[in-house]
Design an enzyme around this catalytic site. Structure first.
Site, short mmCIF file in Angstrom:
data_model
loop_
_atom_site.label_atom_id
_atom_site.label_comp_id
_atom_site.label_asym_id
_atom_site.label_seq_id
_atom_site.Cartn_x
_atom_site.Cartn_y
_atom_site.Cartn_z
N PHE A 91 -0.24 -33.98 -13.14
CA PHE A 91 -0.53 -32.63 -12.69
C PHE A 91 -1.53 -32.66 -11.54
O PHE A 91 -2.54 -33.36 -11.59
CB PHE A 91 -1.09 -31.80 -13.84
CG PHE A 91 -1.31 -30.36 -13.49
CD1 PHE A 91 -0.25 -29.46 -13.49
CD2 PHE A 91 -2.58 -29.90 -13.15
CE1 PHE A 91 -0.45 -28.13 -13.15
CE2 PHE A 91 -2.79 -28.57 -12.82
CZ PHE A 91 -1.72 -27.69 -12.82
N GLU A 92 -1.26 -31.88 -10.50
CA GLU A 92 -2.14 -31.81 -9.33
C GLU A 92 -3.30 -30.87 -9.61
O GLU A 92 -3.14 -29.66 -9.71
CB GLU A 92 -1.37 -31.32 -8.10
CG GLU A 92 -2.20 -31.20 -6.83
CD GLU A 92 -2.82 -32.53 -6.42
OE1 GLU A 92 -4.06 -32.64 -6.48
OE2 GLU A 92 -2.05 -33.45 -6.06
N GLU A 103 -7.13 -27.72 -5.97
CA GLU A 103 -6.67 -26.37 -5.68
C GLU A 103 -6.49 -26.12 -4.18
O GLU A 103 -7.14 -26.74 -3.35
CB GLU A 103 -7.67 -25.33 -6.20
CG GLU A 103 -7.88 -25.36 -7.69
CD GLU A 103 -9.12 -26.13 -8.06
OE1 GLU A 103 -9.57 -26.02 -9.21
OE2 GLU A 103 -9.66 -26.87 -7.20
N GLU A 109 -2.38 -21.23 -13.24
CA GLU A 109 -2.89 -22.26 -12.32
C GLU A 109 -4.07 -21.68 -11.55
O GLU A 109 -3.90 -21.12 -10.47
CB GLU A 109 -1.80 -22.74 -11.35
CG GLU A 109 -0.84 -23.76 -11.91
CD GLU A 109 0.32 -23.12 -12.66
OE1 GLU A 109 1.06 -23.85 -13.35
OE2 GLU A 109 0.48 -21.88 -12.58
N SER A 110 -5.26 -21.75 -12.15
CA SER A 110 -6.55 -21.41 -11.52
C SER A 110 -6.92 -19.92 -11.59
O SER A 110 -6.81 -19.32 -12.65
CB SER A 110 -6.62 -21.97 -10.10
OG SER A 110 -6.49 -23.39 -10.14
N CYS A 153 -3.56 -24.33 -8.33
CA CYS A 153 -3.40 -25.78 -8.35
C CYS A 153 -1.94 -26.12 -8.62
O CYS A 153 -1.05 -25.30 -8.45
CB CYS A 153 -4.33 -26.39 -9.40
SG CYS A 153 -4.13 -25.64 -11.05
N PHE A 197 -5.85 -24.39 -22.28
CA PHE A 197 -4.41 -24.59 -22.26
C PHE A 197 -4.00 -25.60 -23.34
O PHE A 197 -4.82 -26.36 -23.85
CB PHE A 197 -3.97 -25.06 -20.87
CG PHE A 197 -4.23 -24.04 -19.79
CD1 PHE A 197 -3.31 -23.06 -19.49
CD2 PHE A 197 -5.44 -24.04 -19.09
CE1 PHE A 197 -3.55 -22.11 -18.51
CE2 PHE A 197 -5.71 -23.10 -18.12
CZ PHE A 197 -4.76 -22.13 -17.83
N SER A 249 -9.84 -23.36 -17.95
CA SER A 249 -10.22 -22.55 -16.79
C SER A 249 -11.22 -21.49 -17.23
O SER A 249 -11.16 -21.01 -18.36
CB SER A 249 -9.01 -21.86 -16.16
OG SER A 249 -8.18 -22.77 -15.50
N HIS A 277 -12.29 -25.21 -13.21
CA HIS A 277 -10.94 -25.60 -13.63
C HIS A 277 -10.94 -27.09 -13.94
O HIS A 277 -11.50 -27.88 -13.18
CB HIS A 277 -9.91 -25.26 -12.56
CG HIS A 277 -9.95 -23.81 -12.18
ND1 HIS A 277 -9.43 -22.83 -12.99
CD2 HIS A 277 -10.48 -23.17 -11.11
CE1 HIS A 277 -9.64 -21.64 -12.44
NE2 HIS A 277 -10.27 -21.83 -11.29
N GLU A 285 -6.63 -35.22 -17.98
CA GLU A 285 -5.84 -36.40 -18.32
C GLU A 285 -6.32 -37.67 -17.61
O GLU A 285 -6.66 -37.64 -16.43
CB GLU A 285 -4.35 -36.18 -17.99
CG GLU A 285 -3.68 -35.13 -18.84
CD GLU A 285 -3.62 -33.77 -18.17
OE1 GLU A 285 -2.62 -33.06 -18.34
OE2 GLU A 285 -4.60 -33.42 -17.48
#
Length: 353
Positions: A6-7, A10, A64-65, A79, A233, A239, A252, A256
């Site tokens: 996952f990227e 942001e 995402e953010s 992100c 999450f 977040s 955020h 991993e």
């Protein structure tokens, strides 16, 4: 599409508007209904998972953010593989219907961990700049794109600004004693990063699990005065948005192993206890690498030198420091830090126009 994790890094977009009718200013962009907000986010490919507001602005935690909506300003950070720049057109449309006109645009991001996974227009900074140039209105004629490099790694800070060149509008984002800090951290301490994983079958909602993480990690101690809206999450990730009067903060976390990442952003004043803020952020994550991008209206040599001095006792050495100026859009200093033993002197390099 490249195989990747996952990227976390942001993309950040800040849009300022103005209007001729004083009656619109008490709420301004906050008049945009939730269904329209969802349509903007649908173009970006993310959704709202939690929200809170006060008398100054509304704050949304996204899948995402984050998104912050003020009467004449919007800040959106996303992100993953979101297409953030696709939010510009619908935002301009909804603002226009409220009698508001775009007068400045700022886009920033770090270097992606998985750049080959990004969809257009985020396939490269060149593509992003081209998209921005084609999308923003022509009255934003003062434009500049800059890649601010790091001397010690491949990590760079990408900045694009465009504005109408006026210093008279109230949309100017930074007073001389107020600045915005964007901190990006990688190689998080694995033990601390585990605190951002949920237990399987914990029976908690994202909100309740988020509140637990906020207290467990000490995030609630960064600014004890802030109203915090947090979300955890499943199975991992976190977040939060903080609200302290008209100032926001946001965190955020992608915890991993192999691509761990955390970010912290806030508005601060030279009179604030920035020592406490930096100390808490570093203690919560203990990153192996970190960058700090500081933006303010007028260059302040003391601020960035103090940043390096404040972070050093926390085990991080300043590796590089570069400054660039953006017409009517503030000055930016980009600093990088690592825990490696060899230190590179932190002297400011000014990017040539």
């Amino acid at each position: 599409m490249a195989v990747s994790g996952f990227e976390g890094f942001e993309k950040r977009l800040e849009l300022h508007f103005f209007g001729d009718d004083p009656a619109i200013f008490p709420l301004g962009l906050r008049k945009i209904d939730f269904e329209s907000i969802q349509q903007v986010l649908e173009a970006v490919q993310c959704t709202v998972v939690s929200a809170v507001g006060n008398s100054y602005f509304d704050a949304y935690v996204l899948s995402e953010s984050s998104l912050f909506v003020y009467p004449t300003k919007i800040i959106i950070k996303t992100c993953g593989t979101t297409q953030l720049l696709k939010s510009i057109d619908p935002m301009i449309h909804y603002a226009y219907n409220l009698g508001l006109t775009l007068c400045s645009c700022r886009y920033t991001r770090g270097s992606f961990i998985f750049p080959k996974s990004q969809p257009f227009p985020h396939t490269s900074f060149k593509d992003e700049v081209s998209y921005l140039e084609d999308t923003i209105p022509s009255n934003l004629s003062y434009r500049k794109a800059s890649i601010m490099p790091s001397k010690s790694s491949s990590h760079s800070w990408h900045v694009f600004t465009a504005n109408d060149g006026s210093h008279n509008h109230s949309h100017m984002p930074y007073d001389n004693d107020i600045f915005t800090i964007e901190i990006c951290m990688t190689e998080l301490d694995p033990i601390l990063a585990r605190k951002f994983f949920r237990r399987a079958g914990d029976g908690k909602t994202g909100d309740s699990a988020g509140k637990e993480m906020t207290e467990l990690t000490g995030i609630n101690e960064i600014n004890p005065h802030a109203l915090i809206c947090d979300f955890a999450f499943d199975p991992c990730g976190y977040s939060m948005n903080g609200m302290d009067g008209d100032w926001y903060s946001t965190i955020h976390v992608t915890p991993e192993d192999g691509f761990s990442y955390a970010s912290f952003e806030c508005v601060a004043s030279i009179n604030d206890d920035i020592v406490h803020v930096l100390r808490k952020v570093v203690q919560i994550f203990r990153p192996g690498t970190m960058s700090i991008s500081t933006t303010w209206n007028e260059y302040n040599h003391e601020i960035w030198t103090n940043m390096a001095k404040l972070v050093e006792p926390l085990g991080l050495k300043c590796r590089s420091c570069v400054m660039d100026q953006f017409i009517s859009a503030g000055d930016v200093v980009f600093q990088t830090f690592t825990t490696r033993r060899k230190s590179i002197p932190c002297s400011t390099t000014k990017i040539k126009p």
